[in-house]
Design a protein around this motif. Structure first.
Motif, PDB file in Angstrom:
ATOM      1  N   UNK A   1       0.834  -1.205   0.000  1.00 23.71           N
ATOM      2  CA  UNK A   1       0.000   0.000   0.000  1.00 23.71           C
ATOM      3  C   UNK A   1       0.868   1.254   0.000  1.00 23.71           C
ATOM      4  N   UNK A   2       1.928   1.248   0.758  1.00 23.54           N
ATOM      5  CA  UNK A   2       2.829   2.399   0.816  1.00 23.54           C
ATOM      6  C   UNK A   2       3.527   2.596  -0.534  1.00 23.54           C
ATOM      7  N   UNK A   3       3.910   1.498  -1.163  1.00 31.55           N
ATOM      8  CA  UNK A   3       4.582   1.598  -2.462  1.00 31.55           C
ATOM      9  C   UNK A   3       3.627   2.134  -3.534  1.00 31.55           C
TER      10      UNK A   3
ATOM     11  N   UNK B   1       3.815   5.551  -5.541  1.00 27.84           N
ATOM     12  CA  UNK B   1       3.698   5.611  -6.996  1.00 27.84           C
ATOM     13  C   UNK B   1       2.734   6.705  -7.433  1.00 27.84           C
ATOM     14  N   UNK B   2       1.694   6.927  -6.650  1.00 30.08           N
ATOM     15  CA  UNK B   2       0.775   8.025  -6.945  1.00 30.08           C
ATOM     16  C   UNK B   2       1.460   9.375  -6.856  1.00 30.08           C
ATOM     17  N   UNK B   3       2.314   9.538  -5.857  1.00 28.50           N
ATOM     18  CA  UNK B   3       3.051  10.794  -5.738  1.00 28.50           C
ATOM     19  C   UNK B   3       4.065  10.964  -6.873  1.00 28.50           C
TER      20      UNK B   3
ATOM     21  N   UNK C   1      -5.989  13.741 -11.046  1.00 28.11           N
ATOM     22  CA  UNK C   1      -6.980  13.089 -10.176  1.00 28.11           C
ATOM     23  C   UNK C   1      -7.722  11.957 -10.898  1.00 28.11           C
ATOM     24  N   UNK C   2      -8.317  12.179 -12.087  1.00 29.14           N
ATOM     25  CA  UNK C   2      -8.970  11.034 -12.739  1.00 29.14           C
ATOM     26  C   UNK C   2      -7.984   9.961 -13.211  1.00 29.14           C
ATOM     27  N   UNK C   3      -6.778  10.379 -13.600  1.00 28.42           N
ATOM     28  CA  UNK C   3      -5.775   9.391 -14.005  1.00 28.42           C
ATOM     29  C   UNK C   3      -5.399   8.504 -12.823  1.00 28.42           C
ATOM     30  N   UNK C   4      -5.261   9.103 -11.659  1.00 32.54           N
ATOM     31  CA  UNK C   4      -4.901   8.329 -10.480  1.00 32.54           C
ATOM     32  C   UNK C   4      -6.073   7.463 -10.009  1.00 32.54           C
TER      33      UNK C   4
END
Length: 89
Positions: free
Chosen positions: A3-5, A9-11, A40-43
């Motif tokens: 979850x942290x990884x 990856x989102x950041x 936001x929608x891509x993530x």
């Protein structure tokens, strides 16, 4: 740990969007706001794919994966929303 990884990856993806707005766009604050808005929608799609992998391949139920999806999506999305608000003014 996964979850942290994925959240990290989102950041990283947010940083890619912001850097792309600097190089492709005109480098203005509005370009950064637009990049944060498009992130936001891509993530959401990326976090959804992560959830689907957890359900399909790892064997978790949707009920088990949904809280993780919300956490993985929300943390980078809130940062992006704050950047969108800050640079969009």
């Amino acid at each position: 740990m996964h979850t942290i990884m994925v959240t990290g990856g989102g950041f990283v993806l947010l940083a890619v969007f912001l850097l792309a707005s600097r190089f492709i766009g005109d480098g203005s604050s509005l370009a950064l706001a637009a990049a944060a808005k498009w992130f936001i929608p891509a993530w959401f799609i990326g976090a959804g794919i992560n959830m689907a992998v957890g359900v399909i391949k790892a064997g978790y139920s949707v009920a088990e994966e949904l809280p993780i999806f919300l956490l993985v999506f929300a943390v980078p999305a809130v940062v992006a929303a704050l950047l969108w608000w800050r640079f969009g003014r």
